[in-house]
Each structure stands twice: as C-alpha cells, then as structure tokens.
Design a protein around this motif. Sequence first.
Motif: not given
Length: 317
Positions: A40, A65, A68, A109, A113, A240-241, A244, A248, A277, A281, A285
């Motif tokens: 991160n 990041s 996280d 978060e 998102l 990718s999104h 995640v 989560f 998670t 991440n 990404y």
Amino acid sequence: MGKKNNVTEFILLGLAQSSEGQRGLFVAFLLIYIVTIVGNLLIMVTIMASQLLGSPMYFFLAYLSFIDTVYSTTVAPKMIVDLLYEKKTISFQACMTQVFIDHFLAGAEVILLVVMAYDRYVAICKPLHYLIIMNRRVCVLMLLVAWTGGFLHSLVQFLFIYQLPFCGPNVIDSFVCDVYPLLKLACTNTYLTGLSIIANGGAICTVTFFILLVSYGVIVHSLKTHGLKGKRKAFYTCASHMTVVILFFVPCIFLYARPNSTFPIDKSMTVILTFITPMLNPFIYTLRNAEMKNAVRKLWSGNVALVGRGLHPSCRT
C-alpha cells in the motif's frame, strides 16, 4: 450515563489455543502485515511521485491504500504481538477506540468504493466530459464526503456500544474488539441495539454492494460501443474494482447484516476483512493495470539508478 460498568479490560481468546499454532500464526500474520504495509505504501508513493498517474482514479486509489494501511494497523500489530502471549488482554478504553477507528475507516472505504465506481462510470460512459465532471474540486469534495460519512457511521456504532453496561463476563471469543462480541457481554437486553447496528452497518453494506453490482453491470454493458483496445482496458479496470468490492463487501455483509449473534466462522471473515483484503488490494490494482506497473517500474528503476550513482534527483544536471 448512569450505567453500571465493572469491566476495566477484556480478554481476547484469539485464533488458536495451542502454542505451536500461535507461533505458526505469528509468522504468517507478520508476513501478511509486512506485505500489506509495503504494497500500500508503494502505491501511495508511486501515485504521489509519478506524473503519469494524475487522473482522479489514482487520486482515489492513493487514499484507498492509505485507508487500508491504517485500517490494518489498528488491528494487526496488537493481534500479532498477542500471539506471543498466552493471556491476551485489552483495556476497556483501548477496546472502544479500536471499535471506533475500525468502523470509521471501514465506513470511509465503503463510500470511497462507491466514489471510485462513479469515477469509472464517468470515464467510460462520458469520456469527453470526464475531466470537466471529475475536476479537482469535485474529487476533494467526494473524498470529504467519504471521511465524513465514515465518521458519522462509526460515531453511531460507537455510541450504541459505549453506553451499554458491562458488569459480568469479559471474555471475547475473537482477536479484535467488535460490536457483536461486545453485545454478547453486555448485562442488559441488547435486542434493539442489535437491530440498530444492523440498520446502520449491515443495511449500508448490503444496499451499497447491490448498487455497486448494478453500476458495474451498466458500465460493462456500455463497453459494447468501445473499440477492442479500449474495451479490454476498461474491462480489466472494472474487473479489478469489482474484485476489491467483492472481497470487502461479502465479509462485511456476513458479519453485520444479520441479527445479534456470533458464529465460529466470524473469525475467518474478520481475518479476510482486516488482513487479506488490505493485503490483496495493491496487487489487484497493479497486476492488471499497465499504467500503474509502468509508473512503479519507471519510478523505482530511476531511484535505483540514482542511488547507484550516488545522486539525488534534484542534483541531476
């Protein structure tokens, strides 16, 4: 508040009872935490230092990041150190602080998102207006909404828990302080409090998850009008999104969108939410993102070359 509270500390049972199991978990979770922090921080430093990553998507990714990193740090160090000790305790105030910070960051978060999904929607469905819609002021405002929303969500959860009387058992069958294990220990009827927590935490997780599923469905559907290269790039970004989001929200829904109760699998779900998670991440990404990989490669190979020559970037001629 007029509550009776004889409890000054809580005993955490942790993940494993045997000393061999605890030593194995100590090594595993220490490695996971190190990878999480390094991964991160790498994303944050790369985005801040690279001129190639100036779009709003990377602005939000840097803050994801950051969240996280802090989120993992509120739980991981204590849990890892506790694995070295037979008796694991946490003071009442430290427990309440952990509950507040965890839900503050998790709430932020959730909203972030959603913001990132909206950013992808504008970038893919309205590309010509992207930089006008997602200007700097809008991005900062959205980030402020995420922090404020997370704070308000956490404040409500915290007040529900903090006002409860704790006068009996103080053993939490987990490695972290959280709302449902604490509700079990309160020496009062917590049925209505449990419903309030479901409405505040579980409902938000569930509704947001379905909104995100629909929004990414709309984005993927709109890709039919794009060329093959643009379609592939946009699909990988959305994939990718979405990965995640699933990592989560699935544990979040399982843990909080249900009546006041605890299950043995809760520990595994909490491990996924607080350890796995945040660790995955950065990889999710970067592995499918050519821009991110190129920026990391360019930034760090440049730094290595400069270090090898004994020069600082500002000293180059």
